[in-house]
Enzyme design. Structure first.
Site, mmCIF file in Angstrom:
data_model
loop_
_atom_site.group_PDB
_atom_site.id
_atom_site.type_symbol
_atom_site.label_atom_id
_atom_site.label_comp_id
_atom_site.label_asym_id
_atom_site.label_seq_id
_atom_site.Cartn_x
_atom_site.Cartn_y
_atom_site.Cartn_z
ATOM 1 N N HIS A 192 0.856 -1.197 0.000
ATOM 2 C CA HIS A 192 0.000 0.000 0.000
ATOM 3 C C HIS A 192 0.892 1.248 0.000
ATOM 4 O O HIS A 192 1.935 1.271 0.658
ATOM 5 C CB HIS A 192 -0.921 -0.012 1.227
ATOM 6 N N GLU A 224 -4.077 2.113 -7.260
ATOM 7 C CA GLU A 224 -4.513 3.227 -6.410
ATOM 8 C C GLU A 224 -3.653 4.453 -6.704
ATOM 9 O O GLU A 224 -2.554 4.596 -6.150
ATOM 10 C CB GLU A 224 -4.351 2.854 -4.931
HETATM 11 P P1 PGA Z 1 -9.756 5.870 0.335
HETATM 12 O O1 PGA Z 1 -8.504 4.890 0.550
HETATM 13 O O2 PGA Z 1 -10.898 5.021 -0.118
HETATM 14 O O3 PGA Z 1 -9.991 6.493 1.687
HETATM 15 O O4 PGA Z 1 -9.352 6.856 -0.705
HETATM 16 C C1 PGA Z 1 -8.266 3.836 -0.323
HETATM 17 C C2 PGA Z 1 -7.011 3.120 0.093
HETATM 18 O O5 PGA Z 1 -6.051 3.775 0.519
HETATM 19 O O6 PGA Z 1 -6.948 1.880 0.038
#
Ligand code: PGA
Length: 219
Positions: free
Chosen positions: A96, A145
């Site tokens: 992440h 992401e």
């Molecule tokens: P968010 O986070 O939905 O709060 O943007 C997603 C993530 O970091 O997995």
């Protein structure tokens, strides 16, 4: 058709009481597991009691860790080894962007974490923020992401996320999730894209009602 994946990432949030209240509310209100694979990634401190709760109630809810150690079990104070999670979780987030940024996790460390997860029967959900980032051997699920979209309330466009997912799929036989500012209003526009197999939900997974609303929009 393969089930769509909805993965809720609680990050470093929730007391034990709050975690229990969340699952109790969720199970009271969620009826169909059907065409959805719903996965919850709570803090390590909640995993064993949630695993027991889910088993006892026979719930169609799966667990993911948010991280695993790159080391074997043993003299690594403060770490949680993949072997300790064996049988408790089916998945683990690995890489992440918050871990890459705040904990100095490099590609090399992340490849070790992937190996540890796989050796212990845990499927890595490998997070990248751009399609050209490397993906370790053995990964089958990738989460795209983009950095600007995480926690900002400004998601990527569904069309761009889909084209990035298509790029990632050119590199291997991956399922691709999109993550970044997903909520009940926008989730359908993402999961209806041809190359997106599900979503990774941060902030909006903290409320059981909001998370239920997301699963209902997808179902
Ligand atoms: P968010 O986070 O939905 O709060 O943007 C997603 C993530 O970091 O997995």
């Amino acid at each position: 058709m393969k089930p769509l994946i909805i993965l809720g990432n609680w990050k470093a949030n929730k007391s034990t009481e709050e975690a229990l209240a969340w699952v109790e509310d969720f199970v009271k209100n969620w009826s169909s597991g059907g065409a959805l694979e719903i996965i919850l990634a709570p803090s390590f401190i909640h995993i064993s009691f949630l695993a027991r709760f889910i088993r006892e109630k026979g719930l169609a809810l799966k667990l993911s860790a948010q991280n695993v150690s790159q080391f074997n079990k043993g003299a690594y104070t403060g770490e949680v080894a993949a072997e300790m999670l064996r049988g408790l979780v089916e998945y683990s987030l690995i890489g992440h962007s918050e871990r890459r940024k705040n904990f100095g996790e490099t590609d090399e460390i992340l490849a070790q974490k992937v190996r540890q997860a796989l050796a212990n029967g845990i499927n890595p959900v490998y997070c990248i923020s751009e399609s050209q980032m490397s993906i370790p051997e053995g990964v089958k699920i990738v989460a795209y992401e983009p950095l600007f979209a995480i926690g900002s309330g400004r998601p990527d466009t569904p069309e761009n996320a889909d084209s990035v997912a298509a790029e990632i799929k050119k590199k291997g036989d991956f399922k691709v999730l999109y993550g970044g500012s997903i909520n009940a209003e926008n989730v359908y526009s993402f999961v209806s894209q041809p190359h997106i197999d599900g979503v990774l939900v941060g902030g909006a997974s903290l409320s059981s009602q909001e998370f239920l609303s997301i699963t209902n929009h997808v179902a």
